[in-house]
Design a protein around this motif. Sequence first.
Motif, mmCIF file in Angstrom:
data_model
loop_
_atom_site.group_PDB
_atom_site.id
_atom_site.type_symbol
_atom_site.label_atom_id
_atom_site.label_comp_id
_atom_site.label_asym_id
_atom_site.label_seq_id
_atom_site.Cartn_x
_atom_site.Cartn_y
_atom_site.Cartn_z
ATOM 1 N N SER A 1 0.855 -1.181 0.000
ATOM 2 C CA SER A 1 0.000 0.000 0.000
ATOM 3 C C SER A 1 0.889 1.228 0.000
ATOM 4 N N ASP A 2 0.291 2.355 -0.335
ATOM 5 C CA ASP A 2 0.981 3.632 -0.222
ATOM 6 C C ASP A 2 0.446 4.328 1.020
ATOM 7 N N ILE A 3 1.326 5.009 1.743
ATOM 8 C CA ILE A 3 0.904 5.666 2.977
ATOM 9 C C ILE A 3 1.399 7.105 3.029
ATOM 10 N N ARG A 4 0.679 7.898 3.816
ATOM 11 C CA ARG A 4 1.013 9.287 4.083
ATOM 12 C C ARG A 4 0.715 9.533 5.561
ATOM 13 N N PHE A 5 1.434 10.473 6.164
ATOM 14 C CA PHE A 5 1.229 10.726 7.580
ATOM 15 C C PHE A 5 0.722 12.140 7.835
ATOM 16 N N PHE A 6 -0.254 12.250 8.742
ATOM 17 C CA PHE A 6 -0.778 13.526 9.209
ATOM 18 C C PHE A 6 -0.201 13.744 10.612
ATOM 19 N N GLN A 7 0.351 14.913 10.847
ATOM 20 C CA GLN A 7 0.896 15.252 12.162
ATOM 21 C C GLN A 7 -0.123 16.064 12.952
ATOM 22 N N HIS A 8 -0.077 15.933 14.270
ATOM 23 C CA HIS A 8 -1.049 16.658 15.101
ATOM 24 C C HIS A 8 -0.848 18.169 15.021
ATOM 25 N N THR A 9 0.274 18.605 14.487
ATOM 26 C CA THR A 9 0.541 20.033 14.331
ATOM 27 C C THR A 9 0.045 20.593 12.994
ATOM 28 N N ASP A 10 -0.467 19.734 12.104
ATOM 29 C CA ASP A 10 -0.975 20.188 10.803
ATOM 30 C C ASP A 10 -2.366 20.792 10.989
ATOM 31 N N PRO A 11 -2.533 22.119 10.757
ATOM 32 C CA PRO A 11 -3.825 22.754 11.048
ATOM 33 C C PRO A 11 -4.999 22.195 10.236
ATOM 34 N N GLN A 12 -4.769 21.778 8.987
ATOM 35 C CA GLN A 12 -5.865 21.268 8.171
ATOM 36 C C GLN A 12 -6.389 19.919 8.660
ATOM 37 N N PHE A 13 -5.616 19.253 9.538
ATOM 38 C CA PHE A 13 -6.027 17.940 10.056
ATOM 39 C C PHE A 13 -6.425 17.978 11.528
#
Length: 190
Positions: free
Chosen positions: A48-60
């Motif tokens: 699979s392909d993966i991407r990570f969202f950080q808790h500091t990313d405002p859009q997430f």
Amino acid sequence: MKGEWCYFQNVFTPDECDYIIQEGLKIPGNKAKLGVEGSLTDTNYRNSDIRFFQHTDPQFKFIFDRLWQNAIVANREWFQFNINKLDYIQMAEYDSSYKGFYSRHHDVFWMNNDPVYHRKMSCVVQLTDDSKYEGGNLELFNLKEYPNKNEVRKQGTAFFFPSFIEHQACPVTTGIRYSLAAWFDGPKWQ
């Protein structure tokens, strides 16, 4: 522990799911890896392909907030684990063009390099409308009772379970399935 799993439907609306996918696809993807440090690629075990969202990313931020709200309820009503951390969320893409899947595994790295934390509670969120892909079911193993697969597949559903339970993402045979995985950490298991 009062149960082996629980789920909440409509945690995210279809529009929110589409937004999460669109924003997630702006992040460069990588082939999923295995191991504590994520250093091994084995497409016979995980493809699979993966991407990570950080808790500091405002859009997430809304994703982290919403999952924490639901995690509190899930943990209080079912698991009663000591959880206190959610640093990042993974978005996975399982594409039928390469029969995307993730074989049987659990989410706890028992021998990790972290002196304080272990993963305690896992959460998988279905982002893709279940009519847009075939296959790709989330399956759990060695349970007393199993969830209804059709309900768990519904877009916007957040499925919680102890991180030590073995599970897999079955191969996607048609279309593309996007999902989120979040791991709620707490003091090391003893």
